[in-house]
Design a protein around this motif. Structure first.
Motif, PDB file in Angstrom:
ATOM      1  N   GLN A 138      -6.837  -0.071  -3.751  1.00  0.00           N
ATOM      2  CA  GLN A 138      -6.684  -0.724  -2.462  1.00  0.00           C
ATOM      3  C   GLN A 138      -5.255  -1.218  -2.354  1.00  0.00           C
ATOM      4  O   GLN A 138      -4.732  -1.841  -3.278  1.00  0.00           O
ATOM      5  CB  GLN A 138      -7.648  -1.898  -2.310  1.00  0.00           C
ATOM      6  N   TYR A 139      -4.636  -0.929  -1.211  1.00  0.00           N
ATOM      7  CA  TYR A 139      -3.269  -1.358  -0.913  1.00  0.00           C
ATOM      8  C   TYR A 139      -3.351  -2.384   0.215  1.00  0.00           C
ATOM      9  O   TYR A 139      -4.068  -2.171   1.195  1.00  0.00           O
ATOM     10  CB  TYR A 139      -2.420  -0.168  -0.482  1.00  0.00           C
ATOM     11  N   TYR A 144       3.161  11.996   1.128  1.00  0.00           N
ATOM     12  CA  TYR A 144       3.280  10.819   1.998  1.00  0.00           C
ATOM     13  C   TYR A 144       2.934   9.555   1.214  1.00  0.00           C
ATOM     14  O   TYR A 144       3.645   8.555   1.297  1.00  0.00           O
ATOM     15  CB  TYR A 144       2.364  10.957   3.221  1.00  0.00           C
ATOM     16  N   HIS A 145       1.870   9.618   0.431  1.00  0.00           N
ATOM     17  CA  HIS A 145       1.486   8.478  -0.395  1.00  0.00           C
ATOM     18  C   HIS A 145       2.620   8.103  -1.343  1.00  0.00           C
ATOM     19  O   HIS A 145       2.977   6.932  -1.473  1.00  0.00           O
ATOM     20  CB  HIS A 145       0.207   8.803  -1.188  1.00  0.00           C
ATOM     21  N   HIS A 146       3.188   9.087  -1.986  1.00  0.00           N
ATOM     22  CA  HIS A 146       4.260   8.827  -2.959  1.00  0.00           C
ATOM     23  C   HIS A 146       5.506   8.236  -2.285  1.00  0.00           C
ATOM     24  O   HIS A 146       6.124   7.321  -2.827  1.00  0.00           O
ATOM     25  CB  HIS A 146       4.619  10.117  -3.697  1.00  0.00           C
ATOM     26  N   ARG A 147       5.862   8.729  -1.119  1.00  0.00           N
ATOM     27  CA  ARG A 147       7.095   8.298  -0.448  1.00  0.00           C
ATOM     28  C   ARG A 147       6.956   6.990   0.323  1.00  0.00           C
ATOM     29  O   ARG A 147       7.911   6.217   0.405  1.00  0.00           O
ATOM     30  CB  ARG A 147       7.571   9.380   0.521  1.00  0.00           C
ATOM     31  N   HIS A 148       5.781   6.746   0.911  1.00  0.00           N
ATOM     32  CA  HIS A 148       5.661   5.635   1.852  1.00  0.00           C
ATOM     33  C   HIS A 148       4.709   4.521   1.425  1.00  0.00           C
ATOM     34  O   HIS A 148       4.750   3.441   2.023  1.00  0.00           O
ATOM     35  CB  HIS A 148       5.214   6.160   3.221  1.00  0.00           C
ATOM     36  N   ILE A 149       3.864   4.768   0.438  1.00  0.00           N
ATOM     37  CA  ILE A 149       2.847   3.773   0.090  1.00  0.00           C
ATOM     38  C   ILE A 149       2.996   3.295  -1.353  1.00  0.00           C
ATOM     39  O   ILE A 149       3.139   2.093  -1.603  1.00  0.00           O
ATOM     40  CB  ILE A 149       1.431   4.337   0.332  1.00  0.00           C
ATOM     41  N   LYS A 150       2.977   4.216  -2.291  1.00  0.00           N
ATOM     42  CA  LYS A 150       3.080   3.864  -3.709  1.00  0.00           C
ATOM     43  C   LYS A 150       4.360   3.065  -3.956  1.00  0.00           C
ATOM     44  O   LYS A 150       5.422   3.435  -3.485  1.00  0.00           O
ATOM     45  CB  LYS A 150       3.080   5.151  -4.551  1.00  0.00           C
ATOM     46  N   ASN A 179       5.343   0.491  -2.598  1.00  0.00           N
ATOM     47  CA  ASN A 179       5.822  -0.248  -1.432  1.00  0.00           C
ATOM     48  C   ASN A 179       4.870  -1.345  -0.999  1.00  0.00           C
ATOM     49  O   ASN A 179       5.254  -2.213  -0.215  1.00  0.00           O
ATOM     50  CB  ASN A 179       6.057   0.707  -0.252  1.00  0.00           C
ATOM     51  N   TYR A 180       3.637  -1.292  -1.477  1.00  0.00           N
ATOM     52  CA  TYR A 180       2.628  -2.280  -1.091  1.00  0.00           C
ATOM     53  C   TYR A 180       1.915  -2.797  -2.328  1.00  0.00           C
ATOM     54  O   TYR A 180       1.711  -2.056  -3.288  1.00  0.00           O
ATOM     55  CB  TYR A 180       1.595  -1.662  -0.127  1.00  0.00           C
ATOM     56  N   ARG A 181       1.542  -4.071  -2.283  1.00  0.00           N
ATOM     57  CA  ARG A 181       0.748  -4.650  -3.363  1.00  0.00           C
ATOM     58  C   ARG A 181      -0.591  -3.922  -3.409  1.00  0.00           C
ATOM     59  O   ARG A 181      -1.143  -3.580  -2.366  1.00  0.00           O
ATOM     60  CB  ARG A 181       0.553  -6.146  -3.078  1.00  0.00           C
ATOM     61  N   TYR A 182      -1.097  -3.689  -4.603  1.00  0.00           N
ATOM     62  CA  TYR A 182      -2.333  -2.924  -4.734  1.00  0.00           C
ATOM     63  C   TYR A 182      -3.142  -3.428  -5.916  1.00  0.00           C
ATOM     64  O   TYR A 182      -2.646  -4.163  -6.767  1.00  0.00           O
ATOM     65  CB  TYR A 182      -2.047  -1.438  -4.903  1.00  0.00           C
ATOM     66  N   LYS A 183      -4.406  -3.009  -5.944  1.00  0.00           N
ATOM     67  CA  LYS A 183      -5.232  -3.221  -7.130  1.00  0.00           C
ATOM     68  C   LYS A 183      -6.153  -2.030  -7.272  1.00  0.00           C
ATOM     69  O   LYS A 183      -6.550  -1.393  -6.295  1.00  0.00           O
ATOM     70  CB  LYS A 183      -6.029  -4.518  -7.049  1.00  0.00           C
ATOM     71  N   ARG A 184      -6.466  -1.731  -8.512  1.00  0.00           N
ATOM     72  CA  ARG A 184      -7.424  -0.668  -8.828  1.00  0.00           C
ATOM     73  C   ARG A 184      -8.815  -1.291  -8.781  1.00  0.00           C
ATOM     74  O   ARG A 184      -9.037  -2.364  -9.332  1.00  0.00           O
ATOM     75  CB  ARG A 184      -7.128  -0.081 -10.198  1.00  0.00           C
TER      76      ARG A 184
END
Length: 69
Positions: A34-35, A55-61, A63-68
């Motif tokens: 979850q981001y 897209y995930h690699h360039r714009h999300i990973k 760049n946003y706080r996340y948790k598994r």
């Protein structure tokens, strides 16, 4: 959260909760992340991208706080 299947070699499904601005991604490995504080425009960009993984690699990973989960 309801996720929609996507055609990707890396991502299996994607969901978005607009009330919480939370993006949820399931990978083919079975891992789910979850981001947080993700604008809906980023979710729409991911869903409309020619390559969901790129897209995930360039714009999300990273760049946003996340948790598994």
């Amino acid at each position: 959260m309801n996720r929609k299947p996507v055609s990707s070699s890396n991502l299996r499904s994607v969901g978005y909760d607009s009330s919480a601005n939370t993006l949820e991604i399931e990978f083919h490995s079975g891992q789910v992340y979850q981001y947080f504080n993700v604008p809906e425009s980023i979710y729409q960009g991911l869903m409309n991208a020619a390559s969901h993984g790129k897209y995930h690699h360039r714009h999300i990973k990273n760049n946003y706080r996340y948790k598994r989960i």
